[in-house]
Design a protein around this motif. Sequence first.
Motif, PDB file in Angstrom:
ATOM      1  N   MET A  26      38.301  43.027  38.809  1.00 23.03           N
ATOM      2  CA  MET A  26      38.187  41.578  38.687  1.00 23.03           C
ATOM      3  C   MET A  26      38.844  40.942  39.909  1.00 23.03           C
ATOM      4  O   MET A  26      40.007  41.222  40.209  1.00 23.03           O
ATOM      5  CB  MET A  26      38.847  41.097  37.394  1.00 23.03           C
ATOM      6  N   TYR A  67      38.607  33.752  33.018  1.00 19.56           N
ATOM      7  CA  TYR A  67      39.307  35.034  33.088  1.00 19.56           C
ATOM      8  C   TYR A  67      39.492  35.617  31.686  1.00 19.56           C
ATOM      9  O   TYR A  67      39.143  36.771  31.428  1.00 19.56           O
ATOM     10  CB  TYR A  67      40.677  34.877  33.773  1.00 19.56           C
ATOM     11  N   ARG A  99      37.543  38.881  30.465  1.00 14.67           N
ATOM     12  CA  ARG A  99      38.438  40.041  30.287  1.00 14.67           C
ATOM     13  C   ARG A  99      38.395  40.551  28.851  1.00 14.67           C
ATOM     14  O   ARG A  99      38.372  41.756  28.596  1.00 14.67           O
ATOM     15  CB  ARG A  99      39.870  39.633  30.691  1.00 14.67           C
ATOM     16  N   CYS A 108      40.070  47.583  33.236  1.00 16.68           N
ATOM     17  CA  CYS A 108      40.037  46.499  34.230  1.00 16.68           C
ATOM     18  C   CYS A 108      41.229  46.547  35.182  1.00 16.68           C
ATOM     19  O   CYS A 108      42.358  46.781  34.760  1.00 16.68           O
ATOM     20  CB  CYS A 108      40.037  45.139  33.529  1.00 16.68           C
TER      21      CYS A 108
END
Length: 199
Positions: free
Chosen positions: A35, A47, A51, A61
């Motif tokens: 990311m 985000y 996520r 991630c």
Amino acid sequence: MKRLQKGLILLIAMILVLGMAASAMADTHGKKAIMIVAKSDFEQTEYKKTRSALDDAGIICAIASTKVGTLKGNKGKRIESSMLLKDVNVADYDAVVFIGGNGIKKVWKNKNAHNIAQEAVKQDKILAAICAAPGILGYAGVLDGKQATAHPKSGARKIMKKNGCDFQNQKVVVDGKIITANGPKAAGKFGETIVEAMN
């Protein structure tokens, strides 16, 4: 007897649903996404929702930025970046995800960000960007002849169209392995679409 039959039918339906969910997760479990987040003023909703979708699917991630350490969101949320953009090895990931917000505009012309986007396309990885972040893809030259979207007030549209993009006024646009979305309200669908593409 009828209650027993209903109970069995319900149980079988639950097993089937759980089985399908487990099988979908198995397809993404252990896969990796990087990311790319601005060092300050990143869009927290984008985000968080993106996520969350990746985490729920078992996708590992990592976060990269123009600095290592604490990154600050547009509402004060802090997250940690473990890597500089220049150190991102796209080959290590199944997807590259650029998160939006006003802060990402300072990364629009960043050569390292352009290299990441270009490598993602060359290596046939999933390349995703939301809100103002598709401006990076425009400058990187990876949207030529591609359909994509961005936040209408971010200024990204002009850059994208100038660099050959077929701009779409939609919440989420998928063109091959390039996924774009237009802002916070599309973040949930954006995350789900990335997960689907990783299956």
